[in-house]
Write an enzyme that holds these catalytic residues in place. Structure first.
Site, mmCIF file in Angstrom:
data_model
loop_
_atom_site.group_PDB
_atom_site.id
_atom_site.type_symbol
_atom_site.label_atom_id
_atom_site.label_comp_id
_atom_site.label_asym_id
_atom_site.label_seq_id
_atom_site.Cartn_x
_atom_site.Cartn_y
_atom_site.Cartn_z
ATOM 1 N N TYR A 1 5.044 -2.048 -0.440
ATOM 2 C CA TYR A 1 3.934 -2.451 0.429
ATOM 3 C C TYR A 1 2.656 -1.741 0.011
ATOM 4 O O TYR A 1 2.574 -0.525 0.025
ATOM 5 C CB TYR A 1 4.238 -2.135 1.896
ATOM 6 C CG TYR A 1 3.090 -2.532 2.782
ATOM 7 C CD1 TYR A 1 2.804 -3.881 2.986
ATOM 8 C CD2 TYR A 1 2.254 -1.584 3.354
ATOM 9 C CE1 TYR A 1 1.718 -4.266 3.754
ATOM 10 C CE2 TYR A 1 1.170 -1.964 4.128
ATOM 11 C CZ TYR A 1 0.910 -3.303 4.323
ATOM 12 O OH TYR A 1 -0.163 -3.681 5.073
ATOM 13 N N LYS B 1 -1.793 -6.352 2.671
ATOM 14 C CA LYS B 1 -1.409 -7.742 2.847
ATOM 15 C C LYS B 1 -2.204 -8.617 1.874
ATOM 16 O O LYS B 1 -3.218 -8.190 1.323
ATOM 17 C CB LYS B 1 -1.642 -8.127 4.311
ATOM 18 C CG LYS B 1 -0.552 -8.968 4.925
ATOM 19 C CD LYS B 1 0.856 -8.602 4.538
ATOM 20 C CE LYS B 1 1.857 -9.692 4.895
ATOM 21 N NZ LYS B 1 3.214 -9.352 4.468
ATOM 22 N N ASP C 1 -9.205 -6.132 -2.022
ATOM 23 C CA ASP C 1 -9.477 -4.982 -1.153
ATOM 24 C C ASP C 1 -9.566 -3.790 -2.088
ATOM 25 O O ASP C 1 -8.582 -3.385 -2.694
ATOM 26 C CB ASP C 1 -8.310 -4.841 -0.162
ATOM 27 C CG ASP C 1 -8.427 -3.595 0.706
ATOM 28 O OD1 ASP C 1 -9.303 -2.744 0.445
ATOM 29 O OD2 ASP C 1 -7.617 -3.478 1.650
HETATM 30 P P1 13P Z 1 -2.111 4.427 5.234
HETATM 31 O O1 13P Z 1 -2.430 5.001 6.591
HETATM 32 O O2 13P Z 1 -1.491 5.412 4.311
HETATM 33 O O3 13P Z 1 -3.205 3.633 4.645
HETATM 34 O O4 13P Z 1 -0.964 3.322 5.372
HETATM 35 C C1 13P Z 1 -0.708 2.619 6.458
HETATM 36 C C2 13P Z 1 -1.641 1.556 6.661
HETATM 37 O O5 13P Z 1 -2.774 1.709 7.088
HETATM 38 C C3 13P Z 1 -1.162 0.255 6.448
HETATM 39 O O6 13P Z 1 -1.334 -0.367 7.678
HETATM 40 P P1 13P Z 2 -5.033 -4.577 4.394
HETATM 41 O O1 13P Z 2 -3.983 -5.394 3.701
HETATM 42 O O2 13P Z 2 -6.128 -5.402 4.939
HETATM 43 O O3 13P Z 2 -5.510 -3.455 3.543
HETATM 44 O O4 13P Z 2 -4.374 -3.959 5.687
HETATM 45 C C1 13P Z 2 -3.476 -2.947 5.564
HETATM 46 C C2 13P Z 2 -2.809 -2.677 6.832
HETATM 47 O O5 13P Z 2 -1.623 -2.559 6.829
HETATM 48 C C3 13P Z 2 -3.609 -2.526 8.040
HETATM 49 O O6 13P Z 2 -2.820 -2.194 9.144
HETATM 50 MG MG MG Z 3 -6.991 -2.293 3.149
HETATM 51 MG MG MG Z 4 -7.432 -6.623 3.948
#
Ligand code: 13P
Ligand code: 13P
Ligand code: MG
Ligand code: MG
Length: 358
Positions: A224, A227, A11
């Site tokens: 974190y 994912k 990503d």
């Molecule tokens: P950000 O809004 O800072 O990307 O972090 C939260 C998120 O989107 C992970 O789900």
């Molecule tokens: P990704 O791991 O796909 O960037 O998702 C982050 C997230 O927390 C979305 O809610």
């Molecule tokens: Mg992402």
């Molecule tokens: Mg992703």
């Protein structure tokens, strides 16, 4: 002829949010891979906000040139993502300088090398909003459950079963377990997909049948960052499960962890490439599958395997489950158990409240 299939993904920025991968990143990846002399063939796609590079070559697994090529695609795409201000630009690139192998640097990797058979069907599964252990359930069904895979009963080449290699993500050690003899031990481990991850499956003759990406992002980063959004490669037919037996477990939208902020359980919904965009509550967690034949190190006839009404009921069921589980809001078991929240804001909340506990 020995052929290697390498699937390397990262990503490097979502647009908008964590929903999907901008077409510019896909076009940029295709442009770079097309020019490269390192690989023989490739297919570029995305699942949600994860950019997926499927590469076929003759250089074996963990090859420095192939990994470097993938890293250069991600680095170059990150520049675009930063310039255009996509969300989380460069999210999975945890290191600045390439050191010979992308493992441990953020991207997910699944690779297998095999002697090409007269016909070699390969299925590549790619997921968004879930963890590395999400393949445990379908791998068990595909290679160990005769109610899923008829071939385990009626194909003399599969009748003796398969070998499962399981990684303990906490210790980094692996264990090999044999099916059907040790299925209860196997299930005792892989029923905890947050810790025990099926890394590979082999025939009893030690031919590679399936591999997964086992990288756990939170452990690499210590916090974190996103994912794992893992990938899996499965070979099919002639001593391996049929293509349809490999797809069959996904007709049941089982629960996986990793939805919204990597902190929720939700149904794993099989979708077509067209629908590989995470929307509702940043999900639900999604899986796509590209199937093809590998011949003379070329990708022949790539197909979007879940682009089929046969999976409509699974999608409908997944939406019902999503609706039901969402109503729990911040309550478990929609939200993940405490130990899996340690890479979120939980430690900060606990610290803030520590003086208030009497
Ligand atoms: P950000 O809004 O800072 O990307 O972090 C939260 C998120 O989107 C992970 O789900
Ligand atoms: P990704 O791991 O796909 O960037 O998702 C982050 C997230 O927390 C979305 O809610
Ligand atoms: Mg992402
Ligand atoms: Mg992703």
């Amino acid at each position: 002829m020995k052929t290697t299939v390498s699937v390397i993904k990262a990503d490097i920025g979502g647009c908008p949010g964590h929903s999907t991968c901008n077409q510019k990143l896909i076009d940029n990846a295709k442009k770079i891979l097309l020019k490269s002399k390192v690989i023989n063939d490739f297919y570029v796609t995305h699942c949600g906000d994860d950019l997926e590079l499927i590469m076929v070559h003759g250089k074996g697994v963990n090859n420095k040139e192939v990994h470097k090529l993938a890293w250069s695609v991600f680095e170059s795409g990150t520049k675009i993502a930063k310039k255009e201000e996509y969300h989380g630009a460069g999210q999975d690139l945890l290191k600045n300088a390439f050191s010979g192998n992308v493992k441990g640097m953020g991207p997910g990797v699944a690779e297998m090398e095999f002697e090409e058979r007269k016909s070699d069907p390969v299925l590549v599964f790619m997921a968004d909003k879930t963890e590395a252990g999400a393949w445990n359930f379908p791998l068990y069904k595909i290679f160990a459950d005769p109610f899923n895979t008829a071939g385990l009963v009626i194909d003399p080449h599969m009748h003796e079963g398969f070998l499962f290699e399981v990684l303990d993500a906490r210790t980094g050690k692996t264990v090999q377990l044999s099916s059907p003899e040790e299925i209860y031990d196997l299930l005792a481990l892989i029923g905890s997909p947050g810790r025990y991850i099926i890394k590979a499956v082999y025939s009893k003759k030690k031919d590679i049948a399936a591999v997964t990406s086992t990288q756990k992002l939170s452990q690499m980063a210590g916090r974190y960052v996103g994912k794992d959004d893992p990938v899996m490669i499965c070979r099919a037919q002639s001593g391996f499960p049929a293509v349809g037996e490999v797809l069959e477990p996904f007709a049941f939208p089982y629960l996986v962890s990793g939805w919204m902020r990597g902190s929720h359980n939700g149904p794993f919904i099989p979708v077509s490439q067209r629908d590989a965009r995470c929307t509702r509550f940043d999900g639900p967690p999604r899986v796509i599958c590209i199937g093809f034949q590998v011949a003379n190190r070329k990708i022949i006839g790539p197909q979007d395997m879940f682009d089929d009404p046969a999976f409509d009921l699974a999608r409908q069921k997944a939406n019902e489950i999503a609706d039901y589980i969402r109503r729990h809001g911040p309550f478990q078991p929609h939200r993940l158990p405490d130990e899996e929240m340690e890479y979120t804001t939980m430690p900060a909340v606990m610290k803030k409240l520590s003086g208030k506990f009497k």
